[in-house]
Design an enzyme around this catalytic site. Sequence first.
Site, PDB file in Angstrom:
ATOM      1  N   CYS A 215       1.061  -1.258  -0.025  1.00 21.99           N
ATOM      2  CA  CYS A 215      -0.019   0.039  -0.052  1.00 21.99           C
ATOM      3  C   CYS A 215       0.897   1.218  -0.073  1.00 21.99           C
ATOM      4  O   CYS A 215       0.324   2.279  -0.521  1.00 21.99           O
ATOM      5  CB  CYS A 215      -0.825  -0.043   1.159  1.00 21.99           C
ATOM      6  SG  CYS A 215      -2.350  -0.942   1.049  1.00 21.99           S
ATOM      7  N   MET A 216       1.947   1.303   0.585  1.00 25.24           N
ATOM      8  CA  MET A 216       2.944   2.401   0.771  1.00 25.24           C
ATOM      9  C   MET A 216       3.740   2.557  -0.377  1.00 25.24           C
ATOM     10  O   MET A 216       4.326   3.745  -0.498  1.00 25.24           O
ATOM     11  CB  MET A 216       3.906   2.027   2.101  1.00 25.24           C
ATOM     12  CG  MET A 216       3.126   1.991   3.325  1.00 25.24           C
ATOM     13  SD  MET A 216       2.015   3.302   3.939  1.00 25.24           S
ATOM     14  CE  MET A 216       1.240   2.536   5.552  1.00 25.24           C
TER      15      MET A 216
END
Length: 257
Positions: free
Chosen positions: A247-248
């Site tokens: 996600c990052m």
Amino acid sequence: DSFMRDPAAVVQAGVICSHMKFSGRQGESNLLKTIFENHPDFRDTFNPIYPVKDNSDVPTIEGGDVIVLSDKALAIGCSERTDEKAIELVAKQVLRHSAVERVYQVDLPSKRNFMHLDTVFTLIDENLIVTFPEAMNSVLQTCVYRQETVHESGEIVLHKECVNESIITVLRNEIPHLEIVQTGAGNPDFSSREQWYDGANVFAVSPRRVISYNRNKFTNRALKEAGVEVIETSSSELSRGLGGPRCMTMPLWRMQL
């Protein structure tokens, strides 16, 4: 917000500029689009395929629901944050403008720990995935879009086929010699606990070399036993935002090694 994966997704045909579910996050996608359009490193090669320019009522789609399976296949989660109509529009673009032959719509249950498709499984080598077993067994319907014909206007007419099968079965048919690592080393209690810290949402920096939160110790152990190099990172602050290492991050180019 630290979630870089959701505002855009680079796929085979170009860039999906996300239309976010929550209006407060739309600025993230708009900012990335502005960078792509104007920065000298991107502006000459930036090819947006979504939203469709003449579509004023834009259905929502977020990058966490988009997983490239291969040159010829793309999977998109139909979730609380990605609308079926958006998947159809993206399917038309990638089927028309790339080598993609199949776009899978994976229907996700409306549960917090199944927020995006990449919280259910991630691809960490061409034939190796890490999965959250409970979610994989809960996905009982997957649809596949193919090109049926091309309208005289140039627009693709889609053929949609839905199958009442686990996503695991679909992936086995799509990916030869599929290998599976289960979060929590397959233990339901450990897997459920580590899913709250996105155990399946590891980020592959290269084939079988991943970044994972150090608190997901049972998942990391299972990965290592499968021959995966695990780079563990502290998650005491990052996990508070409810997102894993995938996600990052947001890769900008796809390269064949």
